[in-house]
Write a protein that holds these residues in place. Sequence first.
Motif, PDB file in Angstrom:
ATOM      1  N   VAL A   1      13.636 -12.354  -4.131  1.00  0.00           N
ATOM      2  CA  VAL A   1      13.478 -11.653  -3.052  1.00  0.00           C
ATOM      3  C   VAL A   1      11.698 -11.279  -2.544  1.00  0.00           C
ATOM      4  O   VAL A   1      11.390 -10.838  -3.719  1.00  0.00           O
ATOM      5  N   LEU A   2      11.273 -11.491  -1.562  1.00  0.00           N
ATOM      6  CA  LEU A   2       9.829 -11.386  -1.295  1.00  0.00           C
ATOM      7  C   LEU A   2       9.796  -9.943  -0.717  1.00  0.00           C
ATOM      8  O   LEU A   2      10.462  -9.331   0.072  1.00  0.00           O
ATOM      9  N   ARG A   3       8.859  -9.111  -1.352  1.00  0.00           N
ATOM     10  CA  ARG A   3       8.423  -7.640  -1.056  1.00  0.00           C
ATOM     11  C   ARG A   3       7.015  -7.721  -0.369  1.00  0.00           C
ATOM     12  O   ARG A   3       6.156  -8.061  -1.372  1.00  0.00           O
ATOM     13  N   ILE A   4       7.157  -7.572   1.009  1.00  0.00           N
ATOM     14  CA  ILE A   4       5.537  -7.633   1.540  1.00  0.00           C
ATOM     15  C   ILE A   4       5.828  -6.883   2.819  1.00  0.00           C
ATOM     16  O   ILE A   4       6.778  -6.765   3.480  1.00  0.00           O
ATOM     17  N   GLU A   5       4.663  -6.265   3.294  1.00  0.00           N
ATOM     18  CA  GLU A   5       4.788  -5.341   4.675  1.00  0.00           C
ATOM     19  C   GLU A   5       4.826  -6.563   5.599  1.00  0.00           C
ATOM     20  O   GLU A   5       4.412  -7.443   5.737  1.00  0.00           O
ATOM     21  N   ASP A   6       6.072  -6.138   6.505  1.00  0.00           N
ATOM     22  CA  ASP A   6       6.346  -7.205   7.909  1.00  0.00           C
ATOM     23  C   ASP A   6       5.088  -7.413   8.361  1.00  0.00           C
ATOM     24  O   ASP A   6       4.923  -8.564   8.717  1.00  0.00           O
ATOM     25  N   ALA A   7       4.049  -6.524   8.615  1.00  0.00           N
ATOM     26  CA  ALA A   7       2.912  -6.869   9.498  1.00  0.00           C
ATOM     27  C   ALA A   7       2.018  -7.881   8.806  1.00  0.00           C
ATOM     28  O   ALA A   7       1.316  -8.822   9.493  1.00  0.00           O
ATOM     29  N   ASP A   8       2.003  -7.754   7.356  1.00  0.00           N
ATOM     30  CA  ASP A   8       1.111  -8.938   6.632  1.00  0.00           C
ATOM     31  C   ASP A   8       1.653 -10.090   6.625  1.00  0.00           C
ATOM     32  O   ASP A   8       1.137 -10.991   6.871  1.00  0.00           O
ATOM     33  N   LEU A   9       3.223 -10.180   6.519  1.00  0.00           N
ATOM     34  CA  LEU A   9       3.900 -11.452   6.609  1.00  0.00           C
ATOM     35  C   LEU A   9       3.612 -12.147   7.988  1.00  0.00           C
ATOM     36  O   LEU A   9       3.292 -13.277   8.230  1.00  0.00           O
ATOM     37  N   ASP A  10       3.696 -11.437   9.100  1.00  0.00           N
ATOM     38  CA  ASP A  10       3.397 -11.915  10.468  1.00  0.00           C
ATOM     39  C   ASP A  10       2.207 -12.388  10.508  1.00  0.00           C
ATOM     40  O   ASP A  10       2.088 -13.408  11.236  1.00  0.00           O
ATOM     41  N   LEU A  11       1.213 -11.629   9.902  1.00  0.00           N
ATOM     42  CA  LEU A  11      -0.266 -12.296  10.080  1.00  0.00           C
ATOM     43  C   LEU A  11      -0.523 -13.318   9.548  1.00  0.00           C
ATOM     44  O   LEU A  11      -1.061 -14.406   9.881  1.00  0.00           O
ATOM     45  N   PHE A  12       0.199 -13.586   8.106  1.00  0.00           N
ATOM     46  CA  PHE A  12      -0.022 -15.034   7.646  1.00  0.00           C
ATOM     47  C   PHE A  12       0.501 -15.932   8.342  1.00  0.00           C
ATOM     48  O   PHE A  12      -0.002 -16.993   8.438  1.00  0.00           O
ATOM     49  N   CYS A  13       1.924 -15.793   9.036  1.00  0.00           N
ATOM     50  CA  CYS A  13       2.461 -16.751   9.529  1.00  0.00           C
ATOM     51  C   CYS A  13       1.925 -17.188  10.959  1.00  0.00           C
ATOM     52  O   CYS A  13       1.593 -18.303  11.391  1.00  0.00           O
ATOM     53  N   SER A  14       1.124 -16.375  11.498  1.00  0.00           N
ATOM     54  CA  SER A  14       0.287 -16.457  12.702  1.00  0.00           C
ATOM     55  C   SER A  14      -1.139 -16.965  12.805  1.00  0.00           C
ATOM     56  O   SER A  14      -1.495 -18.218  13.255  1.00  0.00           O
TER      57      SER A  14
END
Length: 330
Positions: free
Chosen positions: A235-248
């Motif tokens: 399971v991945l633990r990462i800030e939602d905002a960081d994950l969104d930024l990588f995907c964007s």
Amino acid sequence: MAARHARTRPTARTAAPASCPGASRRREELRSRRCAPQDAAAPTLVGIITSREDFEELRRDGGTEYSSFAVYLEEMEQLIGRIREAGGTLKGRAFHPGDLVDFCRQHGLSLADPGSHTAYTADPAADVEWVRYEDEPLDEFLGRLVLARRRGLVHRRLERLLAETAEAAATGVFPEEPLREAYERGAAALRRMLLGAGPGRFRLVCALRPPAEPPVEAWADLLLERTGAEDGGAVLRIEDADLDLFCSLLCTGYALGLTGGALLSGMCEERGSVAWGWGFDGGAEGGGFTPRNAADVLLDLSLPAASWIAVCLPGAAAAPGFPLDEIALD
């Protein structure tokens, strides 16, 4: 003692056009929260200086009446305390002098006008930079504001790159369908990278290199923990905002056919200290990510990004990343 840079006002702002489906979902949530019935008072919005260097720059320009950064921070703590004691909530945004100058130049405002400071603080394009205060120590809150500002700067650059294309010339917005496809490709590539890495604690940097511009970079800590399932899942633990930024960022890279790279480094449970690199080619003929020596990827990063991830490199074998197209997605 008043400060020209710190203003409060109710949250009533209009979301800007989203760059990628992930950003679109984020802003739709913001819009829905604003349109929902208000059972409580709206949060107080406060622009906060986050570093002594920024404070001294603002003071030299006459932008604050505080005598020192220490006095300023004491006043901020008292302001936050008064708001919380009254039962209110608060959201902060990093107030940065350089961002203020850019904002005033872009909107034709006078830098000396206190109203320009208020407009900058409540800029509707800065939704992702607002951070809700959660009763943590002030220095921790300031750290969260700094991270939110960094993410916001990247999001705005990505949106500008998409808006300046021929595809967006007619409407000012990049077409939804190719953007959605690009987002799905980026999210799938990121999943393959993390699945191939396996459980461990890592730092990840992803970068795009637009022509004749500095690189656009996103970086964050992440943790992959075993689930305990028989299939060896994690399971991945990462800030939602960081994950969104990588995907964007990857979405924009695929949509515009930009080049770039990625570097994943840290401590893997199975392999020990690791450093994997990939080159990125999101062009029509490109397959996306291809293995590249991590040391070469590091050389292409900006100094802040390279310095941030370099703490994971001592003792790690700088190697090309594993082929992502060989990692199966469920």
